[in-house]
Design a protein around this motif. Structure first.
Motif, PDB file in Angstrom:
ATOM      1  N   ILE A   1      59.493  76.650  85.558  1.00 44.93           N
ATOM      2  CA  ILE A   1      59.997  76.440  86.632  1.00 44.93           C
ATOM      3  C   ILE A   1      61.699  76.205  86.057  1.00 44.93           C
ATOM      4  CG2 ILE A   1      60.913  73.939  87.992  1.00 44.93           C
ATOM      5  CD1 ILE A   1      57.784  73.599  88.472  1.00 44.93           C
TER       6      ILE A   1
ATOM      7  N   ARG B   1      63.020  77.772  83.619  1.00 43.62           N
ATOM      8  CA  ARG B   1      63.143  79.278  83.252  1.00 43.62           C
ATOM      9  C   ARG B   1      64.336  80.446  84.333  1.00 43.62           C
ATOM     10  NH1 ARG B   1      62.362  82.916  78.832  1.00 43.62           N
ATOM     11  NH2 ARG B   1      63.096  84.335  79.118  1.00 43.62           N
ATOM     12  N   SER B   2      62.907  80.210  85.386  1.00 40.45           N
ATOM     13  CA  SER B   2      63.657  80.647  86.742  1.00 40.45           C
ATOM     14  C   SER B   2      64.123  80.289  87.251  1.00 40.45           C
ATOM     15  CB  SER B   2      62.350  80.831  87.614  1.00 40.45           C
ATOM     16  OG  SER B   2      62.282  79.850  87.880  1.00 40.45           O
ATOM     17  N   GLU B   3      64.324  78.590  87.429  1.00 36.66           N
ATOM     18  CA  GLU B   3      66.013  78.807  88.313  1.00 36.66           C
ATOM     19  C   GLU B   3      67.107  78.968  87.625  1.00 36.66           C
ATOM     20  OE1 GLU B   3      66.625  76.160  90.891  1.00 36.66           O
ATOM     21  OE2 GLU B   3      64.106  76.045  92.037  1.00 36.66           O
TER      22      GLU B   3
ATOM     23  N   LEU C   1      67.786  81.644  86.749  1.00 31.22           N
ATOM     24  CA  LEU C   1      68.022  82.867  87.240  1.00 31.22           C
ATOM     25  C   LEU C   1      68.406  82.757  88.692  1.00 31.22           C
ATOM     26  CD1 LEU C   1      65.041  84.750  85.203  1.00 31.22           C
ATOM     27  CD2 LEU C   1      67.022  84.752  84.431  1.00 31.22           C
ATOM     28  N   ARG C   2      68.260  82.157  89.823  1.00 38.20           N
ATOM     29  CA  ARG C   2      68.809  81.805  90.850  1.00 38.20           C
ATOM     30  C   ARG C   2      70.275  82.780  90.892  1.00 38.20           C
ATOM     31  NH1 ARG C   2      65.639  80.300  94.423  1.00 38.20           N
ATOM     32  NH2 ARG C   2      63.874  79.548  94.238  1.00 38.20           N
ATOM     33  N   TYR C   3      70.677  83.260  92.232  1.00 37.91           N
ATOM     34  CA  TYR C   3      71.577  83.775  92.405  1.00 37.91           C
ATOM     35  C   TYR C   3      72.846  82.214  92.436  1.00 37.91           C
ATOM     36  CZ  TYR C   3      75.979  85.825  94.742  1.00 37.91           C
ATOM     37  OH  TYR C   3      76.764  86.848  95.058  1.00 37.91           O
TER      38      TYR C   3
ATOM     39  N   PHE D   1      78.696  85.653  88.264  1.00 39.47           N
ATOM     40  CA  PHE D   1      78.137  86.301  87.455  1.00 39.47           C
ATOM     41  C   PHE D   1      78.534  88.106  87.600  1.00 39.47           C
ATOM     42  CE2 PHE D   1      75.502  88.895  86.367  1.00 39.47           C
ATOM     43  CZ  PHE D   1      75.199  88.744  84.253  1.00 39.47           C
ATOM     44  N   ILE D   2      78.818  88.430  88.594  1.00 37.69           N
ATOM     45  CA  ILE D   2      78.290  89.707  89.231  1.00 37.69           C
ATOM     46  C   ILE D   2      79.690  90.297  89.169  1.00 37.69           C
ATOM     47  CG2 ILE D   2      77.998  91.254  90.705  1.00 37.69           C
ATOM     48  CD1 ILE D   2      75.779  90.960  89.061  1.00 37.69           C
TER      49      ILE D   2
ATOM     50  N   LEU E   1      81.148  89.916  85.804  1.00 37.37           N
ATOM     51  CA  LEU E   1      80.904  91.571  85.388  1.00 37.37           C
ATOM     52  C   LEU E   1      81.556  92.856  85.439  1.00 37.37           C
ATOM     53  CD1 LEU E   1      76.992  91.898  85.148  1.00 37.37           C
ATOM     54  CD2 LEU E   1      78.199  93.685  85.432  1.00 37.37           C
ATOM     55  N   LEU E   2      81.921  92.760  86.810  1.00 34.05           N
ATOM     56  CA  LEU E   2      82.379  94.060  87.580  1.00 34.05           C
ATOM     57  C   LEU E   2      84.466  93.680  86.330  1.00 34.05           C
ATOM     58  CD1 LEU E   2      81.271  94.283  91.427  1.00 34.05           C
ATOM     59  CD2 LEU E   2      80.600  95.796  89.517  1.00 34.05           C
TER      60      LEU E   2
ATOM     61  N   GLY F   1      84.878  92.499  83.752  1.00 33.25           N
ATOM     62  CA  GLY F   1      84.791  93.176  82.503  1.00 33.25           C
ATOM     63  C   GLY F   1      85.204  92.253  81.732  1.00 33.25           C
ATOM     64  N   PRO F   2      84.877  92.115  80.423  1.00 36.95           N
ATOM     65  CA  PRO F   2      84.940  90.923  79.120  1.00 36.95           C
ATOM     66  C   PRO F   2      86.363  90.956  78.453  1.00 36.95           C
ATOM     67  CG  PRO F   2      85.162  93.577  78.385  1.00 36.95           C
ATOM     68  CD  PRO F   2      84.485  93.622  79.100  1.00 36.95           C
TER      69      PRO F   2
END
Lengths: 204, 204
Positions: A180, A182-184, A186-188, A194-195, A198-199, A201-202
């Protein structure tokens, strides 16, 4: 570093919550246990800041008035509650924090913190629960009967919780708790930027 | 036996979905892969019922009209879709079923099946994605540029998914997928009658 998860845990009478949480804390060093504040006097062996924060009624009222209590309730003439400060501190440091609450408080969980995750621990069956209560050998027939009645009344409150973990084999129940957490993470919705990051870049 | 979980999985171009699912299937014998139907002709080595159900346009239209397609789309003149029958059969037998869909289909996920669980697999960074594409050594500069562009366009679609799994270390990503399946089975909403059954006691 990402914010930790506030894990609200309840169990009906003799649900086995203590054993499961004990093993979960053995396995997971990132976990912290929320400590309640109370206006009652410390009992033999109880330490301030470990078992409870022992504070005066005035201090307690002050914390309520300043919005510094996540939740609180009065019980047999004493106030019990969860100070928001330490919980917030741990969460912001990336620790997951366990908050144990009474089953009766379940309906208010989402008001406490909308992004908390709540788990209701149940015995696998009423028969097993009864067997466990008798197996302790410490309680008389009247107490056992009362505890079973309480459990029957409390079990339907599971509907206020996100997850139901069945306390059958201890190892499985603790694996469930870890899955529970771990998966929580990962929730968007826990990290909607986050995305974007990621787009982008660093960072320079 | 409780109903399985429909796990919808998407990844942007070169996201590493195939490798993660391959390892997940190695570990989890209860998992089934949904097989798509298509009106295109089989390629060398493709088997009916394994890679695709190869059916005629008339059969495909018939399945759409009878509501027997979970989702479908036309692509370069051919129809592709997910027949509902086998998926439903597996779920009712307690198998979890993986359904791979294109990122573009993400917005329709919850319409497919309100109780499905959706996972978006991302590379850890655009730099890693580029390195992976180049590392293959099979694609020219133009193709790599196009694939990176597609990934940039597809990544924001993650917002349509329940979970985001980062494909950094393979083992971690597969552990993540397993944690998601395990915890989703514990959701109160998946079996709201569980507590009622527990209180009613064992069936005669």
């Amino acid at each position: 570093m990402s914010r930790g998860i506030l894990l609200v845990v309840s169990a009906p009478s003799a649900g086995g919550k203590g054993t499961i949480l004990g093993e979960l804390f053995n396995r997971d060093g990132n976990l912290r246990m929320s400590v309640s504040a109370t206006t009652r006097r410390p009992r033999e062996g109880e330490e301030h800041g470990k078992h409870y924060y022992f504070i005066s009624r005035e201090e307690f009222r002050g914390l309520i008035d300043s919005g510094s209590m996540l939740e609180y309730a009065e019980y047999v003439g004493n106030l019990y509650g969860t100070p928001r400060g330490p919980v917030e501190q741990w969460l912001s440091e990336g620790h997951d924090v366990v908050l144990e609450i009474e089953v009766q408080g379940g309906a208010q969980i989402k008001k406490l913190a909308p992004d908390c995750v709540s788990v209701f621990i149940t015995p696998p069956s009423m028969e097993v629960l009864e067997k466990r209560l008798r197996g302790r050998g410490t309680e008389n027939e009247e107490t056992i009967r009362k505890r079973l009645e309480t459990a029957r009344r409390e079990l339907p409150q599971a509907e206020n919780y996100d997850y139901v973990v069945i306390n059958d084999r201890l190892e499985d129940a603790v694996d469930d708790m870890q899955a529970i957490l771990r998966s929580e993470k990962l929730r968007y919705m826990r990290d909607p930027d986050f995305i974007k990051g990621l787009l982008a870049g660093p960072k320079a």
